[in-house]
Design a protein around this motif. Structure first.
Motif, PDB file in Angstrom:
ATOM      1  N   PHE A 230       2.304  -3.706  -1.980  1.00  0.00           N
ATOM      2  CA  PHE A 230       1.539  -2.455  -2.053  1.00  0.00           C
ATOM      3  C   PHE A 230       1.986  -1.526  -0.922  1.00  0.00           C
ATOM      4  N   LEU A 231       2.409  -0.308  -1.286  1.00  0.00           N
ATOM      5  CA  LEU A 231       2.837   0.703  -0.320  1.00  0.00           C
ATOM      6  C   LEU A 231       2.110   2.008  -0.611  1.00  0.00           C
ATOM      7  N   SER A 232       1.807   2.776   0.410  1.00  0.00           N
ATOM      8  CA  SER A 232       1.216   4.100   0.162  1.00  0.00           C
ATOM      9  C   SER A 232       1.567   5.045   1.294  1.00  0.00           C
ATOM     10  N   ASP A 233       1.289   6.321   1.073  1.00  0.00           N
ATOM     11  CA  ASP A 233       1.357   7.361   2.100  1.00  0.00           C
ATOM     12  C   ASP A 233       2.696   7.380   2.834  1.00  0.00           C
ATOM     13  N   VAL A 234       3.765   7.408   2.030  1.00  0.00           N
ATOM     14  CA  VAL A 234       5.119   7.530   2.586  1.00  0.00           C
ATOM     15  C   VAL A 234       5.406   8.983   2.949  1.00  0.00           C
ATOM     16  N   HIS A 235       4.865   9.916   2.171  1.00  0.00           N
ATOM     17  CA  HIS A 235       4.995  11.360   2.409  1.00  0.00           C
ATOM     18  C   HIS A 235       6.450  11.821   2.442  1.00  0.00           C
ATOM     19  N   LEU A 236       7.225  11.372   1.444  1.00  0.00           N
ATOM     20  CA  LEU A 236       8.583  11.883   1.303  1.00  0.00           C
ATOM     21  C   LEU A 236       8.520  13.396   1.081  1.00  0.00           C
ATOM     22  N   GLY A 237       9.381  14.114   1.757  1.00  0.00           N
ATOM     23  CA  GLY A 237       9.329  15.573   1.699  1.00  0.00           C
ATOM     24  C   GLY A 237       8.704  16.160   2.947  1.00  0.00           C
ATOM     25  N   SER A 238       8.183  15.311   3.811  1.00  0.00           N
ATOM     26  CA  SER A 238       7.641  15.772   5.090  1.00  0.00           C
ATOM     27  C   SER A 238       8.536  15.282   6.217  1.00  0.00           C
ATOM     28  N   LYS A 239       8.548  16.007   7.311  1.00  0.00           N
ATOM     29  CA  LYS A 239       9.388  15.631   8.447  1.00  0.00           C
ATOM     30  C   LYS A 239       8.854  14.387   9.148  1.00  0.00           C
ATOM     31  N   GLY A 240       7.578  14.086   8.927  1.00  0.00           N
ATOM     32  CA  GLY A 240       6.991  12.924   9.580  1.00  0.00           C
ATOM     33  C   GLY A 240       7.291  11.609   8.898  1.00  0.00           C
ATOM     34  N   ALA A 241       7.810  11.633   7.668  1.00  0.00           N
ATOM     35  CA  ALA A 241       8.057  10.399   6.927  1.00  0.00           C
ATOM     36  C   ALA A 241       9.120   9.554   7.615  1.00  0.00           C
ATOM     37  N   LYS A 242       8.813   8.286   7.862  1.00  0.00           N
ATOM     38  CA  LYS A 242       9.771   7.381   8.498  1.00  0.00           C
ATOM     39  C   LYS A 242      10.540   6.637   7.405  1.00  0.00           C
ATOM     40  N   ALA A 243      11.380   7.395   6.710  1.00  0.00           N
ATOM     41  CA  ALA A 243      12.115   6.850   5.564  1.00  0.00           C
ATOM     42  C   ALA A 243      13.065   5.735   5.971  1.00  0.00           C
ATOM     43  N   SER A 244      13.698   5.850   7.120  1.00  0.00           N
ATOM     44  CA  SER A 244      14.647   4.818   7.551  1.00  0.00           C
ATOM     45  C   SER A 244      13.928   3.494   7.785  1.00  0.00           C
ATOM     46  N   PHE A 245      12.678   3.560   8.259  1.00  0.00           N
ATOM     47  CA  PHE A 245      11.899   2.337   8.484  1.00  0.00           C
ATOM     48  C   PHE A 245      11.586   1.680   7.141  1.00  0.00           C
ATOM     49  N   LEU A 246      11.185   2.494   6.159  1.00  0.00           N
ATOM     50  CA  LEU A 246      10.843   1.945   4.847  1.00  0.00           C
ATOM     51  C   LEU A 246      12.084   1.385   4.155  1.00  0.00           C
ATOM     52  N   LEU A 247      13.209   2.051   4.289  1.00  0.00           N
ATOM     53  CA  LEU A 247      14.453   1.526   3.719  1.00  0.00           C
ATOM     54  C   LEU A 247      14.768   0.155   4.298  1.00  0.00           C
ATOM     55  N   ASP A 248      14.607   0.020   5.600  1.00  0.00           N
ATOM     56  CA  ASP A 248      14.854  -1.256   6.265  1.00  0.00           C
ATOM     57  C   ASP A 248      13.881  -2.314   5.746  1.00  0.00           C
TER      58      ASP A 248
ATOM     59  N   ILE B 257      15.263   6.327  -0.677  1.00  0.00           N
ATOM     60  CA  ILE B 257      14.044   5.571  -0.994  1.00  0.00           C
ATOM     61  C   ILE B 257      13.826   5.545  -2.504  1.00  0.00           C
ATOM     62  N   VAL B 258      13.939   6.714  -3.132  1.00  0.00           N
ATOM     63  CA  VAL B 258      13.757   6.804  -4.584  1.00  0.00           C
ATOM     64  C   VAL B 258      14.776   5.920  -5.294  1.00  0.00           C
ATOM     65  N   GLN B 259      16.032   5.994  -4.874  1.00  0.00           N
ATOM     66  CA  GLN B 259      17.076   5.194  -5.502  1.00  0.00           C
ATOM     67  C   GLN B 259      16.849   3.699  -5.296  1.00  0.00           C
ATOM     68  N   LYS B 260      16.356   3.326  -4.108  1.00  0.00           N
ATOM     69  CA  LYS B 260      16.078   1.921  -3.823  1.00  0.00           C
ATOM     70  C   LYS B 260      14.991   1.384  -4.762  1.00  0.00           C
ATOM     71  N   LEU B 261      13.941   2.168  -4.986  1.00  0.00           N
ATOM     72  CA  LEU B 261      12.857   1.740  -5.867  1.00  0.00           C
ATOM     73  C   LEU B 261      13.326   1.664  -7.313  1.00  0.00           C
ATOM     74  N   LEU B 262      14.114   2.639  -7.746  1.00  0.00           N
ATOM     75  CA  LEU B 262      14.645   2.610  -9.114  1.00  0.00           C
ATOM     76  C   LEU B 262      15.561   1.405  -9.307  1.00  0.00           C
ATOM     77  N   ARG B 263      16.307   1.050  -8.269  1.00  0.00           N
ATOM     78  CA  ARG B 263      17.183  -0.112  -8.355  1.00  0.00           C
ATOM     79  C   ARG B 263      16.371  -1.397  -8.493  1.00  0.00           C
ATOM     80  N   LYS B 264      15.273  -1.491  -7.774  1.00  0.00           N
ATOM     81  CA  LYS B 264      14.400  -2.660  -7.889  1.00  0.00           C
ATOM     82  C   LYS B 264      13.803  -2.738  -9.293  1.00  0.00           C
ATOM     83  N   SER B 265      13.467  -1.572  -9.858  1.00  0.00           N
ATOM     84  CA  SER B 265      12.940  -1.548 -11.224  1.00  0.00           C
ATOM     85  C   SER B 265      13.983  -2.050 -12.216  1.00  0.00           C
ATOM     86  N   ARG B 266      15.217  -1.618 -12.055  1.00  0.00           N
ATOM     87  CA  ARG B 266      16.289  -2.057 -12.958  1.00  0.00           C
ATOM     88  C   ARG B 266      16.538  -3.559 -12.844  1.00  0.00           C
TER      89      ARG B 266
END
Length: 273
Positions: A13-31, A66-75
């Motif tokens: 379960f993941l929430s409140d990633v806020h992609l599109g905001s400067k505060g999003a820690k996308a590199s942490f979530l990718l890791d 992040i989007v591509q990683k999730l789509l890859r997991k779905s595939r």
């Protein structure tokens, strides 16, 4: 380490990633996603921050990753359910739709391996400010951005002084009496909704306060966020729920001396890389 050696859970379960905001820690979530996988993944709202994107377009490559990683997991076979939140409320017009194998909905019920039933919902539906005073909600959103900006400046100074990373915004949120009262009220009303529909518990996001606790016989679980706390909820194959924190990178990426954390689930070899 290759991705298929990631820790495998029954549910993530993941929430409140806020992609599109400067505060999003996308590199942490990718890791995190590199080293954690699940049969079912719930995206519990505010994954994309439509509010900020309308004000100022910000979509770096890491957010797309992040989007591509999730789509890859779905595939690869993971079932992914996207529960719309208030920042990505535009998706509520597409309930029942599949995007690249990702199912969109407003709320759902999750049954654990040990037979418990959890209401899964973002939670903004029970936020009086969001429902009835949207302009105040937007003002609060701006104030939160300002607190994150103060974080950045303050920690640059702390780094120069040889001090560790410290979150001003998190400190302020949990020291301001009104904010503490709001969190308590939110937890109570969301738990009441779970009780009303006959669920054993509720899994939500929205308030950026990760926790697993009992509230009057209802198991209240909040996934936290990927702006400050970098937390997720996982269900083990026996139905046990666990809160994971992935904050070991915050100090390192900000230039602070690395701190050994017990919640770092990465293999030793990966840490050395």
């Amino acid at each position: 380490m290759v991705e298929n050696e990631a820790r495998k859970f029954r549910t993530l379960f993941l929430s409140d990633v806020h992609l599109g905001s400067k505060g999003a820690k996308a590199s942490f979530l990718l890791d995190f996603l590199k080293y954690h996988d699940a049969d079912t993944i719930y995206l519990v709202g505010d994954i994309v921050d439509g509010w900020r994107l309308r004000r100022n377009w910000h979509w770096p490559q890491e957010h797309n990753d992040i989007v591509q990683k999730l789509l890859r997991k779905s595939r690869k076979g993971a079932r992914i359910l996207y529960i719309a939140g208030n920042h990505d409320e535009f998706l509520r017009d597409f309930q029942g739709t599949h995007f690249g194998g990702i199912e969109v909905m407003d709320r759902t019920m999750h049954e654990t391996a040990d037979g418990r039933k959890f209401l899964v919902i973002h939670g903004d539906q029970f936020d009086v400010v969001v429902r009835n005073a949207r302009h105040i909600a937007y003002l609060g959103d701006w104030a939160y951005d300002a607190a994150l900006a103060i974080n950045t400046v303050m920690n640059k100074v702390r780094r120069m002084l040889g001090l560790r990373y410290w979150s001003f915004s998190a400190w302020a949120k949990f020291r301001v009496k009104k904010a503490v009262n709001f969190i308590g009220s939110f937890q109570t009303v969301v738990s009441d909704e779970a009780r009303r529909i006959g669920a054993d518990g509720v899994i939500c996001g929205h308030i950026h306060h990760a926790t697993i606790e009992q509230i009057d016989g209802i198991e209240y679980i909040n996934t936290g966020d990927w702006v400050e706390s970098c937390t997720a909820i996982v269900e083990h194959h026996d139905g046990r729920m666990e809160l994971l924190s992935w904050t070991h990178l915050i100090g390192e990426q900000a230039g602070f001396a690395p701190v050994v954390r017990l919640d770092d689930k990465r293999p030793k070899a990966a840490n050395a890389a």
